[in-house]
Design an enzyme around this catalytic site. Structure first.
Site, PDB file in Angstrom:
ATOM      1  N   SER A   1      12.921  -0.814  -2.125  1.00 30.73           N
ATOM      2  CA  SER A   1      11.911  -0.050  -1.579  1.00 30.73           C
ATOM      3  C   SER A   1      11.892   0.176  -0.248  1.00 30.73           C
ATOM      4  O   SER A   1      12.469  -0.482   0.609  1.00 30.73           O
ATOM      5  CB  SER A   1      10.620  -0.642  -2.281  1.00 30.73           C
ATOM      6  OG  SER A   1      10.618  -1.013  -3.356  1.00 30.73           O
TER       7      SER A   1
HETATM    8  N1  SAH Z   1      11.407  -5.574  -5.161  1.00 31.91           N
HETATM    9  C1  SAH Z   1      12.595  -4.870  -5.145  1.00 31.91           C
HETATM   10  C2  SAH Z   1      12.815  -3.547  -5.610  1.00 31.91           C
HETATM   11  C3  SAH Z   1      13.783  -3.450  -6.691  1.00 31.91           C
HETATM   12  S1  SAH Z   1      13.543  -1.814  -7.519  1.00 31.91           S
HETATM   13  C4  SAH Z   1      13.394  -5.155  -3.558  1.00 31.91           C
HETATM   14  O1  SAH Z   1      12.561  -5.657  -2.920  1.00 31.91           O
HETATM   15  O2  SAH Z   1      14.609  -4.889  -3.629  1.00 31.91           O
HETATM   16  C5  SAH Z   1      12.802  -2.514  -9.005  1.00 31.91           C
HETATM   17  C6  SAH Z   1      13.445  -3.520  -9.812  1.00 31.91           C
HETATM   18  O3  SAH Z   1      13.019  -3.761 -11.211  1.00 31.91           O
HETATM   19  C7  SAH Z   1      14.996  -3.190 -10.191  1.00 31.91           C
HETATM   20  O4  SAH Z   1      15.803  -4.242  -9.841  1.00 31.91           O
HETATM   21  C8  SAH Z   1      14.950  -3.336 -11.626  1.00 31.91           C
HETATM   22  O5  SAH Z   1      16.219  -3.609 -12.304  1.00 31.91           O
HETATM   23  C9  SAH Z   1      13.735  -4.265 -12.027  1.00 31.91           C
HETATM   24  N2  SAH Z   1      13.198  -4.092 -13.374  1.00 31.91           N
HETATM   25  C10 SAH Z   1      12.972  -3.030 -14.012  1.00 31.91           C
HETATM   26  N3  SAH Z   1      12.195  -3.389 -15.281  1.00 31.91           N
HETATM   27  C11 SAH Z   1      12.399  -4.711 -15.098  1.00 31.91           C
HETATM   28  C12 SAH Z   1      11.620  -5.680 -16.073  1.00 31.91           C
HETATM   29  N4  SAH Z   1      11.029  -5.095 -17.232  1.00 31.91           N
HETATM   30  N5  SAH Z   1      11.826  -6.734 -15.855  1.00 31.91           N
HETATM   31  C13 SAH Z   1      12.222  -7.347 -14.480  1.00 31.91           C
HETATM   32  N6  SAH Z   1      12.814  -6.577 -13.734  1.00 31.91           N
HETATM   33  C14 SAH Z   1      12.761  -5.036 -14.024  1.00 31.91           C
END
Ligand code: SAH
Length: 218
Positions: free
Chosen positions: A63
């Site tokens: 993000s």
């Molecule tokens: N917090 C992260 C942002 C990642 S983007 C950072 O600091 O880099 C959002 C993430 O949510 C992705 O990696 C995606 O694979 C994950 N995601 C989506 N649906 C999900 C679920 N049901 N359970 C766990 N992770 C999930």
């Protein structure tokens, strides 16, 4: 020549984060400390302090720095809490939380992302971060209750298991809306019922799971 990322990091905090109104000293300090460039692949490291999300593989993104700071501030942590993150991704948000909270639990659906996040977090010696591969829309029942929960992917509605896993007074930060655009919400658990607030418009990758979008949408 090695790049001095600490200068870029200070500028990021001043311009993108303080400059837009994030003022919690715990959050500003955490954002100054966590080396964001280590959470992206080497070829992207010189862009890591820019005002935008970056790709991290599996069509997911780390993000935007401001969004990480705002979500962290919105949890209203005082230090010492137990928090849950849904969507580990690169592990960056978890590392920021780990600077403030005493215990961080984070769930990722892609094993490869969880593995990479584990490696980076271990290499930085954060020893208070627990990562598991699972459907995070179910929360982390065996570790509940949490003082704060942050969902870093966009949901069609508030995943029903999450408010139940908040301690009294606990806060849930979750982007809710359509597949492509959401409103960041804060749900605070009260003695009786809960308080729901809209914080700002945002755009996250989809939350995919039982209480999220299903895999074929989009
Ligand atoms: N917090 C992260 C942002 C990642 S983007 C950072 O600091 O880099 C959002 C993430 O949510 C992705 O990696 C995606 O694979 C994950 N995601 C989506 N649906 C999900 C679920 N049901 N359970 C766990 N992770 C999930």
């Amino acid at each position: 020549m090695t790049t001095d990322f600490s200068i870029s990091r200070r500028q990021m905090v001043e311009r993108q984060i303080k400059g837009r109104g994030v003022s919690d000293p715990l959050v500003l300090d955490a954002m100054l400390k966590v080396p964001r460039h280590l959470f992206v692949e080497e070829a992207l490291q010189n862009q890591a302090y820019g005002d935008f999300p970056l790709p991290i593989g599996e069509k997911q993104t780390i993000s935007q720095p401001y969004m990480v700071a705002l979500m962290t501030e919105s949890l209203q942590l005082g230090g010492g809490e137990k928090v849950l993150e849904i969507g580990t991704g690169s592990g960056y948000q978890a590392a920021v939380l780990a600077q403030i909270a005493s215990r961080v639990y984070t769930v990722e659906r892609f094993p490869a992302l969880a593995r990479r996040a584990r490696r980076v977090i271990d290499s930085l010696h954060y020893n208070n971060v627990n990562i598991k591969v699972d459907d995070g829309t179910l929360g982390w029942e065996s570790e509940a209750p949490f003082d704060g929960i942050v969902v870093t992917a966009g949901a069609p509605s508030v995943p029903e298991s999450l408010p139940d896993q908040l301690a009294p007074g606990g806060r849930l930060i979750v982007p809710v809306g359509t597949y492509g655009a959401q409103v960041l919400k804060r749900i605070t658990r009260k003695e009786k019922g809960s308080l729901e607030e809209d914080l700002l418009d945002c755009r996250f990758v989809p939350l995919i799971g039982k209480h999220g979008w299903n895999d074929r949408q989009g």
